[in-house]
Structures are given as structure tokens and as C-alpha cells.
Design an enzyme around this catalytic site. Structure first.
Site, PDB file in Angstrom:
ATOM      1  CD  GLN A  40      41.561  31.531  47.163  1.00 60.52           C
ATOM      2  OE1 GLN A  40      41.113  32.653  47.335  1.00 60.52           O
ATOM      3  NE2 GLN A  40      40.819  30.453  47.348  1.00 60.52           N
ATOM      4  CG  ASP A  73      54.733  25.999  44.291  1.00 55.38           C
ATOM      5  OD1 ASP A  73      54.432  26.779  45.221  1.00 55.38           O
ATOM      6  OD2 ASP A  73      55.614  25.125  44.404  1.00 55.38           O
ATOM      7  NE  ARG A  98      36.365  40.969  46.874  1.00 58.17           N
ATOM      8  CZ  ARG A  98      36.663  39.941  47.653  1.00 58.17           C
ATOM      9  NH1 ARG A  98      36.426  38.700  47.251  1.00 58.17           N
ATOM     10  NH2 ARG A  98      37.188  40.130  48.847  1.00 58.17           N
ATOM     11  CG  HIS A 143      42.158  37.534  49.276  1.00 57.11           C
ATOM     12  ND1 HIS A 143      40.904  37.759  48.737  1.00 57.11           N
ATOM     13  CD2 HIS A 143      42.091  36.289  49.806  1.00 57.11           C
ATOM     14  CE1 HIS A 143      40.132  36.699  48.927  1.00 57.11           C
ATOM     15  NE2 HIS A 143      40.829  35.790  49.576  1.00 57.11           N
ATOM     16  CG  ASN A 187      39.083  38.597  51.526  1.00 57.49           C
ATOM     17  OD1 ASN A 187      37.917  38.826  51.192  1.00 57.49           O
ATOM     18  ND2 ASN A 187      39.515  37.381  51.806  1.00 57.49           N
ATOM     19  CD  GLU A 188      36.540  35.686  54.145  1.00 51.44           C
ATOM     20  OE1 GLU A 188      37.247  34.824  54.696  1.00 51.44           O
ATOM     21  OE2 GLU A 188      35.527  35.422  53.477  1.00 51.44           O
ATOM     22  CG  ASN A 332      33.871  37.874  51.469  1.00 56.10           C
ATOM     23  OD1 ASN A 332      33.430  38.694  50.673  1.00 56.10           O
ATOM     24  ND2 ASN A 332      35.147  37.538  51.524  1.00 56.10           N
ATOM     25  CE1 TYR A 334      32.404  32.697  51.133  1.00 55.17           C
ATOM     26  CE2 TYR A 334      31.635  31.313  49.332  1.00 55.17           C
ATOM     27  CZ  TYR A 334      32.511  32.262  49.823  1.00 55.17           C
ATOM     28  OH  TYR A 334      33.487  32.783  49.004  1.00 55.17           O
ATOM     29  CD  GLU A 404      35.305  35.738  48.970  1.00 56.10           C
ATOM     30  OE1 GLU A 404      35.065  34.654  49.546  1.00 56.10           O
ATOM     31  OE2 GLU A 404      36.415  36.296  49.001  1.00 56.10           O
TER      32      GLU A 404
HETATM   33  C1  NOJ Z   1      36.589  33.343  51.563  1.00 52.80           C
HETATM   34  C2  NOJ Z   1      37.921  33.703  50.999  1.00 52.80           C
HETATM   35  O1  NOJ Z   1      38.009  35.091  50.830  1.00 52.80           O
HETATM   36  C3  NOJ Z   1      38.278  32.965  49.729  1.00 52.80           C
HETATM   37  O2  NOJ Z   1      39.640  33.120  49.517  1.00 52.80           O
HETATM   38  C4  NOJ Z   1      37.861  31.508  49.825  1.00 52.80           C
HETATM   39  O3  NOJ Z   1      38.272  30.767  48.721  1.00 52.80           O
HETATM   40  C5  NOJ Z   1      36.357  31.448  49.983  1.00 52.80           C
HETATM   41  N1  NOJ Z   1      35.992  32.104  51.223  1.00 52.80           N
HETATM   42  C6  NOJ Z   1      35.783  30.040  50.004  1.00 52.80           C
HETATM   43  O4  NOJ Z   1      36.260  29.346  51.100  1.00 52.80           O
END
Ligand code: NOJ
Length: 551
Positions: A40, A73, A98, A143, A187-188, A332, A334, A404
Site C-alpha cells: 500500500q 507501482d 506496525r 500482508h 494479516n487478516e 483489526n 472497523y 487496526e
Molecule cells: C485492513 C487491511 O489490513 C488494510 O490493508 C486496509 O487498508 C484496511 N483494512 C482498510 O480497508
């Protein structure tokens, strides 16, 4: 003077509604952090012989799969701007950063026969720079950016991935474990397996429902466990670190709290989202949750798969090997969904077979919940409180690190919506801590605006704004960066702290491209700032007026 204070408070309340004035403090050793991930933010997708990952392949072959046809990129160019990144982390007063390692930057083809010195050097420099400022690196080994070569072997659906992942992990532990003391393996995994293999959403975008996602999880859990065993046997004593895993879930709120069916749907959804990964690792008995084993076995039989369930089985030895392989529970989270059961006619038309059909739960939202820059993300702080309490109860009080949490908008520096989100979600975390839930840390997503997977650059999660039109990818702190810095420094939430843009930010804002400004306006942030500026003017006028009157 007292009278004038009262008058000012009344004035503020009249303009903004009743402010939540309470300052609340966190436990003394609470871990504050901020996060990012390699694909990212880094860019440099093929710099210094970096190999191709499944994300490189997907965005280059199918640009239309990304909302704005963008790719990673260059993105925030952290491959070159890492020193500035560390400065930003430092300015936030967090103790932990992190970030994740890009497998193909370190091993371009995924295998240990070819190790990139440039890749090792990049992360080594980053870690040293963090340590120079006393910032603890928390490293995610995986990740989402699998080497493309390994995908050609079936990726996470092929058990061959287990020893290969272990080789990669061994190398990074050897290279960085002297300085990195907090690790997460994956991750996730839910997103990796269901969104990567079950539906056409994230790379590798298989769109093959109901079968490969279960194979993927089976191998991920084994790979995770092997790496933790290796760490414990060969590294932990000497390196004195800790290793966990990051699992993601939203809170699954029964649509009607009084309906036993909706409550059962909520419990089942939590078992499918959290328990699929957490039950094998964190429960006393290990293995997948019983409700998953039973449902998927029965449905497989009904669907003509014979006596072999689509959910693979662990041997007893494997159950034992996976159980207990985490030093903490990385979470994580949200947002929240409202849930009720699917009916027997599958009227919502879930594909058969599929994860959704196996789970048998319909997810909706309350239209009154506040939105964000992402359609999936509604602001429901109480949901996080409920979720961590559920994890606490279900797995007998593991140490939870919220790896997160954060919110998106559509751009701009005056991100008061993010400030409110952080304050309210942190209050929910504190409520849970006060109830006895063992939450030891909180890591905001994200350090800076970056490539938000399918949403490209249309959704911004950063505490720092990144100007993607400037070759330097100039970074500017948003209002939320100041507020979060204040939270970390004071170890408390202070609702009354709402700074306005300073000179540096105003200058930066004037240089932003017009579309960024209009995005900010669309997100409503600019109008909030205008209201606050007017409040200040009003306050000044009032104070002057009162003083004159007193004289
Ligand atoms: C979880 C992910 O680990 C992360 O890469 C992503 O940007 C965030 N959620 C927000 O969507």
C-alpha cells in the site's frame, strides 16, 4: 470572569451541541501505534530486482478491477521516503510502528534460492531508523502480497506453501529478529482466503466459492503454527520477542436483539468470521468451531459432495500443533453489521455452495449509522466494545492488541470526522478495559494515505495526507495527526482538543490540486472547519465585548 466562562460555554454548546468534555486516561503501559503495509505504501514495485507479487500481476493485467484504475507501482513512495515516514511516526508520539515486509522484495521469486540484498537493506535501514527514535517496530510477515510464482502453484490452496512460507519467515527472523521484538505472521486471513479465492475481489481473484477458501485457511493456519513453533524453538529465547496473528472481523449485531434467531445468527457469524481462525489457535479444545464443522459437513453431503466435507479436517496431531500458537490476539476491526438468518429457500440468493451460504447469515446496515469514505464502513463505536468483549469471553481473556482501527474519508486535511471516530472508538476500548478486557494496545490505520486495494486512491485512511501529484509524494499532517499525537502523548482522550489548521497546513493546503480540495468539500470536512473558525471569531468578539463591559 466566572460569568464570562459560563457565557462562552453556553455559546459553544449553542453552536456545536453538547461537547463530550470528559478526559479519560488509559492504563500506564498502554501501547500506542500507527500502521501501514508494504504494497500500500512502498511503490518501487520492480526496483532493485523486486519480484512480482499477485497484486502487481492483478493491477497490471486487469486495471479495471481497481475503482480508479490506479496501482501500487509508486503509491506513497515509501521505498524512497522511509526517513520522512519515521519522522512522521515520531511526531505522533506513538511507541510502535506496525508495517509489513514485502516477500518479493526480499525473495524475488518466493524461494530462498534468491535473496535480495537491496530488499534486506531496505527493511534493515527502516528498523534501525525507528530504533534510533525509540520506536518499536511491529512487523507483519505477510500482508497479502504473495509472490506471483507461488500463486502459479495454487498459492495458499497448495500445502506446499507451508514449508516455503517457513523458509521466508526463517530468513526474516534471522535478518531482523535481533531488533524486531513484536511479530505477527499473517494479516487478516479471512480477507486473503474468502476475498482472494472465494469471490472476485482481491488478488488472486479466483471467484471460486465454497471450496478453495477453506483450503487456503487450512494451509494458512498450519503455516502460521509452523512459523510460531520455529520461532519458539530457535529464536525466542535469544531474541526475546513475541509473535501473534492478526484476525479481522466486524461486530455482528443481532438485527432484533429480542429475536433468538437473530441472536443465533450473530453468534454463528462471529464463529465463521473470527472462530474460523481463532478457535484453532486460541480456544482450549482447538480445531474449527463446531458450528462450522457441522454445517459445512451437512451442506456438503446435501449438495452431493459425498462424505468428504468441503471444510478440510485436521488430524488430532494438527489440532494440538496449532492450539496455543500466539502470544497475543491481533484484531483489526472497523465497523458493525446487523444480522439475521438466511431462510431455507435462500431467498437472498447466496451462491451454492459458498462461504455466505454455509454461514447462512444475512448482513445489513442501519441507515441511520454515520457513513465514511467507504461504503462498507459505518461508524458504530459500541460494536468494537461488543466485539472485544466477545473475544475476551470466548477465548478466556487473551491479550488483545487492536492492530487496526480507523476510518476513511475522501480527502483533505480538516478531518474532524476522523477525530470524532478515534475519540469515540477509543472510548469504547476504554469501556471494555474498565470491564476487565485485556486490551494492551491500539494501532491506528493508517499512518498516511495510500493505495486502498480495490478502492485505489479514492478512499483515504491516513493521519498524514499524501500529495500523489507531487513527485516527492509530499506528506502533511492532518488535524487527526495532531489529535492522535496529543492522545498518545497524554495517554488520554480529550474531547475538547480540536486544533485548527496551522500555518504549515494552510500553506500545504493551498498547494493541493483542486480535485483534492473538492474531495475534501464533498466529505464535509471543510464546512466543519469553517464552523469552528466562525466559533473562534465569535468567541474573540465576545471576550472583547465582555472585557469592555467589565471595564
Ligand atoms: C485492513 C487491511 O489490513 C488494510 O490493508 C486496509 O487498508 C484496511 N483494512 C482498510 O480497508
Amino acid at each position: 470572569m466566572r460569568a464570562s466562562f459560563k457565557f462562552i460555554s453556553v455559546l459553544i454548546v449553542a453552536i456545536h451541541g453538547d461537547p463530550v468534555s470528559k478526559t479519560r486516561t488509559f492504563p500506564q503501559d498502554f501501547l500506542w501505534g500507527v500502521g501501514s503495509s508494504a504494497y500500500q505504501i512502498e511503490g518501487g514495485w520492480n526496483a532493485d530486482n523486486k519480484g512480482e507479487s499477485i497484486w502487481d500481476r492483478m493491477v497490471h493485467t486487469y486495471p479495471d478491477k481497481i475503482v480508479d484504475q490506479s496501482n501500487g507501482d509508486i503509491t506513497s513512495d515509501s521505498y524512497h521516503q522511509w526517513r520522512r515516514d519515521v519522522q512522521m511516526v515520531k511526531d505522533l508520539h506513538v511507541s510502535t510502528y506496525r508495517f509489513s515486509l514485502s516477500w518479493t522484495r526480499i525473495m524475488p521469486g518466493g524461494y530462498m534460492n534468491h535473496v535480495s540484498t537491496a530488499g534486506i537493506k531496505y527493511y534493515s535501514n527502516l528498523i534501525d531508523e525507528l530504533l534510533r527514535y525509540n520506536i518499536t517496530p511491529m512487523v507483519t510477515i505477510y500482508h497479502w502480497d504473495l509472490p506471483q510464482r507461488l500463486q502459479e502453484l495454487g498459492g495458499w490452496t497448495n500445502p506446499e506453501i507451508i514449508p516455503i512460507f517457513k523458509d521466508y519467515a526463517r530468513l526474516v527472523l534471522e535478518m531482523f529478529g535481533d531488533r524486531v521484538k513484536t511479530w505477527t505472521t499473517l494479516n487478516e486471513p479471512w480477507h486473503v482466503c474468502e476475498y482472494g479465492y472465494g469471490v472476485d475481489y482481491m488478488a488472486p481473484s479466483y471467484d471460486f466459492p465454497g471450496i478453495p477458501a477453506y483450503l487456503c485457511t487450512h494451509n494458512m493456519l498450519k503455516a502460521h503454527a509452523e512459523v510460531v513453533h520455529m520461532y519458539r524453538e530457535q529464536f525466542q529465547k535469544r531474541q526475546r520477542g513475541r509473535m501473534g496473528i492478526t484476525i479481522d472481523s466486524s461486530w455482528m449485531q443481532p438485527k432484533d436483539a429480542n429475536s433468538p434467531e437473530d441472536r443465533e445468527a450473530s453468534e454463528r457469524a462471529l464463529q465463521f468470521y473470527v472462530g474460523w481462525f481463532a478457535h484453532p489457535i486460541f480456544s482450549k479444545e482447538g480445531n474449527y468451531p463446531k458450528v462450522m464443522i457441522d454445517r459445512i459437513r451437512n451442506l456438503s453431503r446435501e449438495q452431493g459432495f459425498g462424505s468428504r466435507s468441503r471444510l478440510p479436517e485436521f488430524t488430532e496431531e494438527e489440532v494440538r500443533r496449532i492450539r496455543g500458537t500466539a502470544d497475543f490476539f491481533g484484531l483489526n476491526s472497523y465497523t458493525t453489521y446487523l444480522v439475521h438468518p438466511n431462510d431455507h429457500n435462500n431467498s437472498v440468493n447466496f451462491r451454492v455452495p459458498s462461504f455466505d451460504h454455509d454461514m447462512g447469515v444475512v448482513q445489513t446496515r442501519d441507515p441511520n449509522w454515520q457513513g465514511s469514505g467507504s461504503t462498507w464502513l459505518k461508524v458504530v463505536p459500541k460494536g468494537l466494545y461488543n466485539l472485544i468483549r466477545w473475544i475476551h469471553r470466548e477465548y478466556d481473556g487473551p491479550e488483545i492488541i487492536i492492530t487496526e482501527n480507523g476510518v476513511s474519508d475522501r480527502g483533505g486535511l480538516e478531518d474532524y470526522a476522523r477525530v470524532d471516530y478515534l475519540n469515540s472508538y477509543l472510548s469504547a476500548v476504554l469501556d471494555a478495559i474498565e470491564d476487565g478486557v485485556n486490551v494492551s494496545g491500539y494501532i491506528v490505520w493508517s499512518l498516511m494515505d495510500s493505495f486502498e486495494w480495490k478502492a485505489g486512491f479514492t478512499e483515504k485512511f491516513g493521519l498524514y495526507h499524501v500529495d500523489f501529484n507531487s513527485p516527492k509524494r509530499t506528506r502533511t499532517p492532518k488535524i487527526s495527526a495532531k489529535v492522535y499525537g496529543h492522545i498518545c502523548k497524554s495517554n488520554s482522550i480529550d474531547w475538547s482538543y480540536r486544533p485548527v489548521l496551522d500555518e504549515q497546513q494552510l500553506v500545504a493546503m493551498a498547494q493541493l490540486p483542486a480535485d483534492d480540495d473538492s474531495l475534501a468539500k464533498a466529505s464535509g470536512a471543510a464546512s466543519t472547519a469553517t464552523i469552528w473558525s466562525w466559533s473562534l471569531v465569535l468567541l474573540m468578539v465576545t471576550l472583547v465585548g465582555l472585557n469592555t463591559w467589565h471595564c
